[in-house]
Design a protein around this motif. Sequence first.
Motif, mmCIF file in Angstrom:
data_model
loop_
_atom_site.group_PDB
_atom_site.id
_atom_site.type_symbol
_atom_site.label_atom_id
_atom_site.label_comp_id
_atom_site.label_asym_id
_atom_site.label_seq_id
_atom_site.Cartn_x
_atom_site.Cartn_y
_atom_site.Cartn_z
ATOM 1 N N UNK A 49 0.823 -1.211 0.000
ATOM 2 C CA UNK A 49 0.000 0.000 0.000
ATOM 3 C C UNK A 49 0.857 1.261 0.000
ATOM 4 N N UNK A 50 2.001 1.204 0.673
ATOM 5 C CA UNK A 50 2.912 2.357 0.633
ATOM 6 C C UNK A 50 3.395 2.602 -0.792
ATOM 7 N N UNK A 51 3.650 1.513 -1.529
ATOM 8 C CA UNK A 51 4.065 1.664 -2.933
ATOM 9 C C UNK A 51 2.933 2.236 -3.780
ATOM 10 N N UNK A 52 1.696 1.818 -3.485
ATOM 11 C CA UNK A 52 0.542 2.345 -4.225
ATOM 12 C C UNK A 52 0.415 3.846 -3.995
ATOM 13 N N UNK B 89 -7.876 2.177 -2.009
ATOM 14 C CA UNK B 89 -7.929 0.721 -1.905
ATOM 15 C C UNK B 89 -8.799 0.120 -3.002
ATOM 16 N N UNK B 90 -9.926 0.774 -3.306
ATOM 17 C CA UNK B 90 -10.799 0.257 -4.361
ATOM 18 C C UNK B 90 -10.064 0.208 -5.695
ATOM 19 N N UNK B 91 -9.317 1.252 -6.006
ATOM 20 C CA UNK B 91 -8.562 1.277 -7.262
ATOM 21 C C UNK B 91 -7.474 0.209 -7.279
ATOM 22 N N UNK B 92 -6.803 0.026 -6.150
ATOM 23 C CA UNK B 92 -5.750 -0.991 -6.070
ATOM 24 C C UNK B 92 -6.327 -2.389 -6.278
ATOM 25 N N UNK C 152 1.078 7.373 -6.663
ATOM 26 C CA UNK C 152 0.134 8.468 -6.896
ATOM 27 C C UNK C 152 0.831 9.832 -6.820
ATOM 28 N N UNK C 153 2.051 9.861 -6.350
ATOM 29 C CA UNK C 153 2.850 11.093 -6.348
ATOM 30 C C UNK C 153 3.641 11.111 -7.654
ATOM 31 N N UNK C 154 2.955 11.575 -8.696
ATOM 32 C CA UNK C 154 3.390 11.325 -10.070
ATOM 33 C C UNK C 154 4.394 12.363 -10.568
ATOM 34 N N UNK C 155 5.027 12.031 -11.699
ATOM 35 C CA UNK C 155 5.898 12.942 -12.446
ATOM 36 C C UNK C 155 5.262 13.212 -13.808
ATOM 37 N N UNK D 7 1.596 -7.055 -6.533
ATOM 38 C CA UNK D 7 1.705 -8.395 -5.945
ATOM 39 C C UNK D 7 1.878 -9.389 -7.087
ATOM 40 N N UNK D 8 2.214 -10.619 -6.760
ATOM 41 C CA UNK D 8 2.408 -11.643 -7.784
ATOM 42 C C UNK D 8 1.121 -11.963 -8.530
ATOM 43 N N UNK D 9 1.256 -12.655 -9.629
ATOM 44 C CA UNK D 9 0.109 -12.942 -10.482
ATOM 45 C C UNK D 9 -0.961 -13.747 -9.745
#
Length: 756
Positions: free
Chosen positions: A296-299, A410-413, A303-306, A421-423
């Motif tokens: 979740x930290x990576x998600x 969370x809904x978007x993730x 969102x802090x985009x370039x 996460x893995x497949x």
Amino acid sequence: MSNSEFPDNELRREQEFIDGLYARVDALRGDTETSVADALAQGDKPMQARLERDILVAERSDLLAALNAVDGSLCFGRIDLTSGTSHHIGRIGLRTDDAERTPVLIDWRAAVARPFYLATGHTPMGLRRRRHIATDGREVTSLHDEILDLGDATRTGHEDPTGDAVLLAALNSARTGRMSDIVQTIQAEQDEIIRAPYRGVLVVEGGPGTGKTAVALHRAAYLLYEYRELLARRAVLIVGPNPAFLGYIGEVLPSLGETGVLLATVGELFPGVRATARDTPEAAAVKGRADMAEVLAAVVGDRQALPDPVIAIEHDREVLMLDDGLVKVARERTRAAGLPHNAAREHFEGHILNTLTDMVAERIGTDPYDGTNLLDAADITQIRDELAENPEVWSAVDQLWPRLTAQRLLADFLAEPEGYVGDADAAAIRRPVTRAWTVADVPLLDEAAELLGEDDRGRQALAERERETQIAFAQGVLDVSYASRTYEFEDKEDSDPDGSEVLSAHDIIDAERFAERHEEADFRSAAERAAADRTWAFGHIIVDEAQELSPMAWRLLMRRSPTRSMTLVGDPAQTAEAAGVGSWSRILAPYVEDRWEHACLGVNYRTPAEIMDLAAAVVRAEQPGFEPPSSVRSTGVRPWVRQAADDLPGAVAKAVAELTPAEGRLAVIAPRELHRALAARLDGVTAGAEPDLTRTVVLLDPRQAKGLEFDSVLVVEPGRYGTSDLYVALTRATQRLGVLYTGGLPEGLRRAAATP
């Protein structure tokens, strides 16, 4: 003449005491209701009187709630000391109304009441006799005396030679679908746990029927009594495995005079969300893993985009270009502050505005001959203010550092988990955005909210505007008051005959303080406020079936308990959830290392020996060294195991007719996929997520049955359960157990059923 010749005299004396006790309670209740009514009638009093009224109403209401909750069973015991003193023991404490304030009824939690639970013939603790008083409403029905001073020859005719009559009567009584308190029958090992210090983490481990849930609830009542000032302010949280369980235990604390406790499932610990849906075991296991915090930290970080590659902003007929290099610098500087995403946005906004201001200043203020900047500080400020009013600037900020909610993130993730996460894990947890929240989602929502934080500048600005409006209104009231007072004394020669000054409201209070006095007070209880506040820190947390919680759920709970004041109740042998941690050391090591206490309850009060032997055989088939808790009683009725014919619902209906007690409750425990077909053949039984446990016959799956008990239980298709689920299902009965199956039986159950 000894009392033994007239044993009914003892009943009469106790009945007279109970009658007097309730007469006092009725008078107190009447006085309380009158006081509350009188207080509520004081509607137009000054501010101080209003405040006193509100406090009075709150205090009286709490007293009324306690009295009403325990009505009909206030007193349950008496201890006679060798010194000649006697004390009656009850669910709450009551004193006389005179100046002496003499105790009439001792609260079971008071230190002086403790010998009622701990004294033995070997260690009498100063007691001559311990008396159990059984009542039906306000009528005394029986007495049971235990002689602790064997040198005392006085007898009452109500002696209980074994001292177990009250306990066995409680164990054999018909169930009502609601847990009863055990305040009359607390055993010594249970009392030690109930009264343990509240600080730190206490783990209470016990097998089925050991009373660990009842002990945890009585511990909550004891802590609220012993540490009232602290815990009434911070509240106690009790976490249960499912809504049915919370309904089952919901009357215990009120019966002990305590109503200020928050009961919740993990699915109810995120304000605004009440999750009851469940994931597949595979999805729950993925969502519950500790590494989901990093996911979740990576998600959030993504969102802090370039810009890709640049964002063009039109300003004052010029185009300003924000490229990834400039934004990356702003992003890294913002992240360095270590703030949650939404709270950090203000810093990011500042960096972007400064970057754009430098661009504009360089374009319009640079001397073309020597390259010096001709703008002063005021010019720079004006440029920045103009940029701050440009909608395209804020559109760019929203694109690069958007305001986020935990729900949306969370809904978007979950809609697109690939890449994080893995497949196989992604396939397990992927779901549409529109799906309802599950219990396993709530710890993830809480984690997301922790990562995001809150940008509350808008709320603060609104609050400030409302405060300014209130102050302006208060100033108007004071001005009118002053003008009215001035007019009253104007042109009156005797307006101040002794030369003293006439004070007005202006002289004793200003508009700001006047407005503060009229602000709305929050009269919600601490538990009610805690339920609405995700960041609330509880004074103490009690977790039942604690072995079932996932690592992510423990992260949520530990945030609610920064002082690590917790009581964890459970049995690792009953771990059934795919995400359950199971091991106490694995649960606690990340938070308190090895600084926790461990207590074990080894006596099974619920399950008869005949049923416990069958259940233990199931576990021993996988764990040969398994030792269940020891049952204190035997009913002489062996559980039966039968194979059903093709018509399983019909066989279940016949077995229900056989097992349903004349008084009490029967549970049919069956796999969820069979519920609809079974309910169709059982009168008055419904298939639903939250069963009504007060019905004579209820239909449950093994997970719903955790922590519950019934007079009789019918277990259907045990071969479809895991070992832990089957162990739970087989240990819910207090009297009779039947097992129906159509296919094969688990090996341990097959061998136990075949044993004569």
